[in-house]
Design an enzyme around this catalytic site. Structure first.
Site, PDB file in Angstrom:
ATOM      1  NE  ARG A 162      -4.242  -1.539   0.413  1.00 54.86           N
ATOM      2  CZ  ARG A 162      -4.462  -2.982  -0.269  1.00 54.86           C
ATOM      3  NH1 ARG A 162      -3.363  -4.264  -0.160  1.00 54.86           N
ATOM      4  NH2 ARG A 162      -4.850  -4.028   0.213  1.00 54.86           N
ATOM      5  CB  SER A 254      -8.235  -2.255   5.195  1.00 47.50           C
ATOM      6  OG  SER A 254      -8.780  -3.463   4.181  1.00 47.50           O
ATOM      7  CD  GLU A 350      -5.475   0.690   3.043  1.00 49.15           C
ATOM      8  OE1 GLU A 350      -5.257   0.338   2.141  1.00 49.15           O
ATOM      9  OE2 GLU A 350      -6.223   1.299   3.377  1.00 49.15           O
TER      10      GLU A 350
HETATM   11  N1  EPU Z   1     -10.471 -12.546  10.536  1.00 51.06           N
HETATM   12  C1  EPU Z   1     -11.017 -12.429  12.097  1.00 51.06           C
HETATM   13  N2  EPU Z   1     -12.195 -11.959  12.234  1.00 51.06           N
HETATM   14  C2  EPU Z   1     -13.196 -11.350  11.451  1.00 51.06           C
HETATM   15  C3  EPU Z   1     -12.672 -11.105   9.798  1.00 51.06           C
HETATM   16  C4  EPU Z   1     -11.245 -11.837   9.816  1.00 51.06           C
HETATM   17  O1  EPU Z   1     -10.783 -12.888  12.194  1.00 51.06           O
HETATM   18  O2  EPU Z   1     -14.182 -11.097  11.613  1.00 51.06           O
HETATM   19  C5  EPU Z   1      -9.195 -12.675  10.070  1.00 51.06           C
HETATM   20  C6  EPU Z   1      -9.476 -14.006   9.598  1.00 51.06           C
HETATM   21  O3  EPU Z   1      -8.620 -15.206  10.223  1.00 51.06           O
HETATM   22  C7  EPU Z   1      -8.932 -13.494   8.106  1.00 51.06           C
HETATM   23  C8  EPU Z   1      -7.616 -12.385   8.544  1.00 51.06           C
HETATM   24  O4  EPU Z   1      -8.515 -11.486   9.540  1.00 51.06           O
HETATM   25  O5  EPU Z   1      -8.828 -14.947   7.062  1.00 51.06           O
HETATM   26  C9  EPU Z   1      -7.922 -11.651   7.309  1.00 51.06           C
HETATM   27  O6  EPU Z   1      -8.965 -11.259   6.505  1.00 51.06           O
HETATM   28  P1  EPU Z   1      -8.990 -11.265   4.348  1.00 51.06           P
HETATM   29  O7  EPU Z   1      -9.183 -12.218   4.222  1.00 51.06           O
HETATM   30  O8  EPU Z   1     -10.175 -11.292   4.794  1.00 51.06           O
HETATM   31  O9  EPU Z   1      -8.410  -9.598   4.348  1.00 51.06           O
HETATM   32  P2  EPU Z   1      -7.022  -8.789   4.914  1.00 51.06           P
HETATM   33  O10 EPU Z   1      -6.279  -9.172   5.712  1.00 51.06           O
HETATM   34  O11 EPU Z   1      -8.049  -8.749   6.415  1.00 51.06           O
HETATM   35  C10 EPU Z   1      -6.841  -7.567   3.396  1.00 51.06           C
HETATM   36  C11 EPU Z   1      -6.955  -6.319   2.630  1.00 51.06           C
HETATM   37  C12 EPU Z   1      -8.544  -6.252   1.271  1.00 51.06           C
HETATM   38  C13 EPU Z   1      -8.189  -6.942   0.514  1.00 51.06           C
HETATM   39  C14 EPU Z   1      -8.488  -8.467   1.347  1.00 51.06           C
HETATM   40  C15 EPU Z   1      -8.240  -9.928   0.385  1.00 51.06           C
HETATM   41  C16 EPU Z   1      -5.288  -4.824   3.349  1.00 51.06           C
HETATM   42  C17 EPU Z   1      -5.295  -3.856   5.028  1.00 51.06           C
HETATM   43  N3  EPU Z   1      -6.515  -5.291   3.660  1.00 51.06           N
HETATM   44  O12 EPU Z   1      -7.717  -7.355   4.190  1.00 51.06           O
HETATM   45  O13 EPU Z   1      -8.079  -5.466   1.264  1.00 51.06           O
HETATM   46  O14 EPU Z   1      -8.971  -7.116  -0.039  1.00 51.06           O
HETATM   47  O15 EPU Z   1      -7.276  -8.688   2.156  1.00 51.06           O
HETATM   48  O16 EPU Z   1      -6.836  -9.454   0.303  1.00 51.06           O
HETATM   49  O17 EPU Z   1      -4.068  -4.985   3.275  1.00 51.06           O
HETATM   50  C18 EPU Z   1      -8.559  -2.625   1.281  1.00 51.06           C
HETATM   51  O18 EPU Z   1      -7.384  -2.210   1.468  1.00 51.06           O
HETATM   52  O19 EPU Z   1      -9.114  -1.808   1.450  1.00 51.06           O
HETATM   53  C19 EPU Z   1      -9.082  -4.171   1.722  1.00 51.06           C
HETATM   54  C20 EPU Z   1      -9.672  -4.433   1.371  1.00 51.06           C
END
Ligand code: EPU
Length: 354
Positions: A162, A254, A350
């Site tokens: 990012r 995010s 972010e």
């Molecule tokens: N999780 C929990 N509780 C919840 C939801 C998630 O514990 O209620 C944990 C789970 O273990 C899950 C992990 O969080 O595996 C990661 O969640 P997710 O796969 O949804 O991805 P993220 O790391 O939270 C990142 C990006 C998103 C992108 C997703 C998918 C960042 C800051 N965010 O989120 O990007 O869509 O991966 O690749 O890197 C954005 O930047 O605006 C954005 C939405």
């Protein structure tokens, strides 16, 4: 070109904060941008895309600029690679939809990410194992300081998580992206190694160390050759199930970056190693901020009209539709304090605070 004074920015930020700016300028061409009388515009200048990664914390005293440069030009030389020149004002997901329709690989995992092409190149948007930098060959900008056109190669963009050269403090507000050269491909190249993507496509796989699904080497794509369109549809299903629909509820995606910690710190955060995490090549560990926020019991927490989204706690939402910047900031601080107290990790936003 449109120039308006005391302009209401409610429709220009997806968080739907009710704030205004002293002046708002929307231009259609690079010529119009170059021809602007910058000396006469109220300062500071702020260039926005779709306003999908911004939190306005108060009225903006200067000029907000927005590009309507919208074109998609394919340079088809009959090879595997298909370079595409795209105007900065093209809505990112319109571009993804069109290239997927044409059967071109590259952008499908980045489906449904809000924002416009110029901002996507600044922010290095990413999802499901793919980042914008994987597609960028070059970025064309207008340098507001030198008042001239400048080009950056992918290397010169200095992309990180990012992050890019355009986000460095010394360059803040200096470069306006006018178009981006992306490298799309005809070569069969689905990227399915991210948790959930194979499941959504109905492809069996095996569980990885971090609980994610890794490709099953024996049964590579048993449902047959996929199309970029099929992968796009799977990504859309995953996102719709987890993330708020921007049409219905205001947010900026995010809100925090996923923190990167040392291996020792990770052992302290999760002594039995059961917390979700991604081992990075340099030996550090990325821990999902969503998991930490969830562990702190902050899912669904509210401050006035602002709330932690219950299906994906990394996202803060304008739940009431009338949340104020102060309420969002109060919620942000509560989360930072909570995660700090419980895990000793400092979360960094972010979303750009303006
Ligand atoms: N999780 C929990 N509780 C919840 C939801 C998630 O514990 O209620 C944990 C789970 O273990 C899950 C992990 O969080 O595996 C990661 O969640 P997710 O796969 O949804 O991805 P993220 O790391 O939270 C990142 C990006 C998103 C992108 C997703 C998918 C960042 C800051 N965010 O989120 O990007 O869509 O991966 O690749 O890197 C954005 O930047 O605006 C954005 C939405």
């Amino acid at each position: 070109m449109r120039i308006q004074l005391n302009y209401d920015l409610s429709a220009q930020n997806t968080f739907r904060m009710k704030v205004s700016c002293a002046c708002y300028v929307e231009y259609e061409t690079v010529k119009e941008l170059e021809g602007l009388n910058f000396d006469r515009l109220p300062k500071p200048l702020l260039h926005i895309g779709e306003g999908s990664n911004l939190l306005f914390t108060q009225d903006f005293p200067g000029t907000v600029l927005h590009s309507n440069i919208e074109f998609i030009k394919y340079v088809d030389m009959g090879f595997e690679d298909v370079p595409v020149m795209v105007g900065a004002g093209v809505v990112w997901d319109h571009f993804v939809a069109e290239t997927c329709r044409h059967g071109l690989w590259g952008a499908e995992n980045l489906s449904l990410i809000p924002g416009e092409v110029g901002a996507a190149a600044v922010q290095n948007i990413g999802a499901y194992g793919v980042e914008m930098k994987d597609l960028v060959s070059g970025v064309v900008c207008f340098d507001l300081q030198e008042r001239r056109k400048v080009k950056f190669s992918r290397e010169e963009c200095r992309y990180g998580y990012r992050d890019s050269i355009f986000k460095q403090p010394e360059n803040k507000g200096r470069y306006v992206v006018t178009s981006v050269l992306l490298r799309m491909s005809r070569k069969y190249s689905p990227r399915l190694d991210y948790k959930g993507v194979r499941e959504a496509l109905g492809i069996p796989g095996q569980a990885g160390k971090d609980g994610s699904t890794v490709p099953n080497p024996v049964m590579a794509d048993p449902i047959g050759p996929l199309t970029p369109q099929q992968v796009r549809e799977a990504i859309i299903r995953i996102r719709r199930a987890k993330l708020p629909d921007p049409e219905e509820i205001g947010s900026a995606g995010s809100f925090f970056k996923n923190p990167v910690v040392s291996r020792e710190d990770f052992a302290r955060i999760s002594p039995d190693g059961s917390a979700p995490h991604y081992d990075l090549p340099d030996g550090t560990v990325k821990v999902p901020a969503a998991w930490m926020i969830d562990q702190c019991g902050l899912k669904g927490a509210t401050e006035g009209g602002a709330a932690v989204y219950d299906k994906q706690p990394l996202v803060l939402v304008n739940a009431s539709g009338t949340a104020t910047p102060q309420e969002v900031l109060a919620l942000e601080q509560r989360i930072i304090n909570g995660v700090q107290a419980r895990f000793g990790v400092t979360l960094h936003p972010e979303v750009d605070h303006i």
